[in-house]
Motif scaffolding. Structure first.
Motif, PDB file in Angstrom:
ATOM      1  N   VAL A 180       0.828  -1.210   0.000  1.00 33.95           N
ATOM      2  CA  VAL A 180       0.000   0.000   0.000  1.00 33.95           C
ATOM      3  C   VAL A 180       0.863   1.261   0.000  1.00 33.95           C
ATOM      4  O   VAL A 180       0.616   2.205  -0.754  1.00 33.95           O
ATOM      5  N   GLU A 181       1.890   1.286   0.841  1.00 36.42           N
ATOM      6  CA  GLU A 181       2.756   2.457   0.916  1.00 36.42           C
ATOM      7  C   GLU A 181       3.570   2.612  -0.368  1.00 36.42           C
ATOM      8  O   GLU A 181       3.804   3.730  -0.841  1.00 36.42           O
ATOM      9  N   GLY A 182       3.985   1.480  -0.925  1.00 37.55           N
ATOM     10  CA  GLY A 182       4.699   1.529  -2.195  1.00 37.55           C
ATOM     11  C   GLY A 182       3.820   2.089  -3.297  1.00 37.55           C
ATOM     12  O   GLY A 182       4.272   2.902  -4.119  1.00 37.55           O
ATOM     13  N   TYR A 183       2.559   1.688  -3.308  1.00 37.47           N
ATOM     14  CA  TYR A 183       1.614   2.220  -4.289  1.00 37.47           C
ATOM     15  C   TYR A 183       1.434   3.727  -4.095  1.00 37.47           C
ATOM     16  O   TYR A 183       1.361   4.486  -5.059  1.00 37.47           O
ATOM     17  N   ARG A 184       1.388   4.155  -2.845  1.00 36.99           N
ATOM     18  CA  ARG A 184       1.165   5.569  -2.543  1.00 36.99           C
ATOM     19  C   ARG A 184       2.355   6.429  -2.944  1.00 36.99           C
ATOM     20  O   ARG A 184       2.188   7.535  -3.459  1.00 36.99           O
ATOM     21  N   LYS A 185       3.566   5.926  -2.743  1.00 41.37           N
ATOM     22  CA  LYS A 185       4.764   6.738  -2.958  1.00 41.37           C
ATOM     23  C   LYS A 185       5.297   6.683  -4.386  1.00 41.37           C
ATOM     24  O   LYS A 185       5.889   7.641  -4.866  1.00 41.37           O
ATOM     25  N   THR A 186       5.113   5.552  -5.050  1.00 39.61           N
ATOM     26  CA  THR A 186       5.717   5.361  -6.371  1.00 39.61           C
ATOM     27  C   THR A 186       4.946   6.116  -7.446  1.00 39.61           C
ATOM     28  O   THR A 186       3.711   6.081  -7.478  1.00 39.61           O
ATOM     29  N   GLN A 187       5.664   6.786  -8.314  1.00 40.64           N
ATOM     30  CA  GLN A 187       5.027   7.594  -9.354  1.00 40.64           C
ATOM     31  C   GLN A 187       4.726   6.790 -10.619  1.00 40.64           C
ATOM     32  O   GLN A 187       3.758   7.062 -11.313  1.00 40.64           O
ATOM     33  N   ASN A 188       5.550   5.806 -10.919  1.00 38.53           N
ATOM     34  CA  ASN A 188       5.367   5.008 -12.131  1.00 38.53           C
ATOM     35  C   ASN A 188       4.182   4.064 -11.963  1.00 38.53           C
ATOM     36  O   ASN A 188       4.151   3.242 -11.041  1.00 38.53           O
ATOM     37  N   ASP A 189       3.207   4.166 -12.862  1.00 40.36           N
ATOM     38  CA  ASP A 189       1.976   3.387 -12.726  1.00 40.36           C
ATOM     39  C   ASP A 189       2.210   1.888 -12.834  1.00 40.36           C
ATOM     40  O   ASP A 189       1.578   1.104 -12.121  1.00 40.36           O
ATOM     41  N   VAL A 190       3.093   1.479 -13.719  1.00 37.47           N
ATOM     42  CA  VAL A 190       3.382   0.053 -13.874  1.00 37.47           C
ATOM     43  C   VAL A 190       4.034  -0.489 -12.609  1.00 37.47           C
ATOM     44  O   VAL A 190       3.672  -1.563 -12.112  1.00 37.47           O
ATOM     45  N   ALA A 191       4.981   0.260 -12.062  1.00 40.70           N
ATOM     46  CA  ALA A 191       5.656  -0.160 -10.832  1.00 40.70           C
ATOM     47  C   ALA A 191       4.665  -0.250  -9.672  1.00 40.70           C
ATOM     48  O   ALA A 191       4.750  -1.173  -8.846  1.00 40.70           O
ATOM     49  N   ARG A 192       3.724   0.674  -9.617  1.00 45.89           N
ATOM     50  CA  ARG A 192       2.730   0.681  -8.542  1.00 45.89           C
ATOM     51  C   ARG A 192       1.911  -0.612  -8.566  1.00 45.89           C
ATOM     52  O   ARG A 192       1.666  -1.241  -7.539  1.00 45.89           O
ATOM     53  N   VAL A 193       1.492  -0.998  -9.768  1.00 42.01           N
ATOM     54  CA  VAL A 193       0.693  -2.215  -9.919  1.00 42.01           C
ATOM     55  C   VAL A 193       1.484  -3.442  -9.481  1.00 42.01           C
ATOM     56  O   VAL A 193       0.986  -4.294  -8.738  1.00 42.01           O
ATOM     57  N   PHE A 194       2.743  -3.522  -9.922  1.00 47.70           N
ATOM     58  CA  PHE A 194       3.552  -4.685  -9.575  1.00 47.70           C
ATOM     59  C   PHE A 194       3.876  -4.736  -8.081  1.00 47.70           C
ATOM     60  O   PHE A 194       3.984  -5.827  -7.502  1.00 47.70           O
ATOM     61  N   LEU A 195       4.028  -3.589  -7.445  1.00 47.70           N
ATOM     62  CA  LEU A 195       4.267  -3.572  -6.001  1.00 47.70           C
ATOM     63  C   LEU A 195       3.096  -4.205  -5.253  1.00 47.70           C
ATOM     64  O   LEU A 195       3.289  -4.996  -4.319  1.00 47.70           O
ATOM     65  N   VAL A 196       1.896  -3.870  -5.659  1.00 45.43           N
ATOM     66  CA  VAL A 196       0.705  -4.439  -5.020  1.00 45.43           C
ATOM     67  C   VAL A 196       0.606  -5.933  -5.309  1.00 45.43           C
ATOM     68  O   VAL A 196       0.366  -6.741  -4.402  1.00 45.43           O
ATOM     69  N   ILE A 197       0.782  -6.303  -6.576  1.00 55.00           N
ATOM     70  CA  ILE A 197       0.669  -7.711  -6.951  1.00 55.00           C
ATOM     71  C   ILE A 197       1.682  -8.568  -6.197  1.00 55.00           C
ATOM     72  O   ILE A 197       1.333  -9.602  -5.607  1.00 55.00           O
ATOM     73  N   PHE A 198       2.944  -8.138  -6.177  1.00 50.02           N
ATOM     74  CA  PHE A 198       3.970  -8.944  -5.527  1.00 50.02           C
ATOM     75  C   PHE A 198       3.782  -9.004  -4.018  1.00 50.02           C
ATOM     76  O   PHE A 198       4.088 -10.038  -3.392  1.00 50.02           O
ATOM     77  N   ALA A 199       3.285  -7.937  -3.418  1.00 52.62           N
ATOM     78  CA  ALA A 199       3.015  -7.960  -1.979  1.00 52.62           C
ATOM     79  C   ALA A 199       2.002  -9.047  -1.651  1.00 52.62           C
ATOM     80  O   ALA A 199       2.154  -9.792  -0.667  1.00 52.62           O
ATOM     81  N   VAL A 200       0.971  -9.154  -2.476  1.00 50.27           N
ATOM     82  CA  VAL A 200      -0.075 -10.161  -2.256  1.00 50.27           C
ATOM     83  C   VAL A 200       0.444 -11.561  -2.554  1.00 50.27           C
ATOM     84  O   VAL A 200       0.243 -12.497  -1.767  1.00 50.27           O
TER      85      VAL A 200
END
Length: 202
Positions: free
Chosen positions: A126-146
């Protein structure tokens, strides 16, 4: 608080649907990846999920009531989806029961540790999604966390509510385990948020 409660019910329903998708598949990696859809919708839509919000208790003032209403709403949402699945997808109830029985074989200390680790992964996602500006990176941060928390068999309190409700596994032991999972998720998330706060101050 009414708005938060409604958004929390919505989040609970999304986690419920994600949990059903996970139970429907034999391949754990595919199931874990599809489960991440629930969290992705939650973070992009601004819904309230306990494991995504509890970490900020150490950052936000007068935040306890928000977390409490979030947890209550998540319970309502997961219960609603689980009851629907009991009627329309009874085969998943049998799978949920096997999963619950497996989880109940762990002792409470193991459950607490696995819950702390899951809380960490949820905060990072969640925090990675909030802080990261790159949309693709944000999606992968959430996916990999889960995917990481599911494949590692960490304990996610809200997802486990779905399995408990779906299998009708409501007893003193499962309620006790669920309370430990809720506490553990909170400890893991708040620990990382606190460390982030210390790092930012320095």
């Amino acid at each position: 608080m009414k708005n938060i409660f409604i958004k929390a019910i919505y989040a609970g329903m999304l986690i419920g649907i994600a949990a059903l998708a996970y139970l429907s598949l034999e391949n754990a990696i595919v199931g874990a990846t599809l489960f991440s859809f629930g969290l992705l919708v939650i973070v992009t839509s601004g819904y309230y999920l306990y494991t995504g919000k509890v970490g900020y208790l150490v950052r936000e003032k007068k935040y306890f009531k928000t977390v409490l209403f979030t947890l209550l709403g998540n319970i309502v949402g997961t219960l609603f989806i689980a009851l629907l699945a009991r009627v329309a997808l009874p085969n998943l109830a049998d799978k949920a029961l096997l999963l619950v029985e497996y989880k109940m074989r762990n002792d409470l200390l193991d459950v607490l540790i696995l819950s702390v680790l899951c809380g960490m992964m949820m905060y990072l996602g969640v925090e990675g999604y909030r802080k990261t500006q790159n949309d693709v990176a944000r999606v992968f941060l959430v996916i990999f966390a889960v995917v990481i928390f599911i494949l590692s068999k960490f304990e996610h309190s809200i997802a486990n509510m779905v399995y408990f409700f779906l299998s009708f596994s409501i007893s003193f032991k499962t309620i006790l385990y669920l309370i430990v999972m809720i506490i553990g998720n909170g400890l893991g998330a708040t620990l990382l948020c606190h460390l982030d706060n210390l790092a930012e101050k320095k």
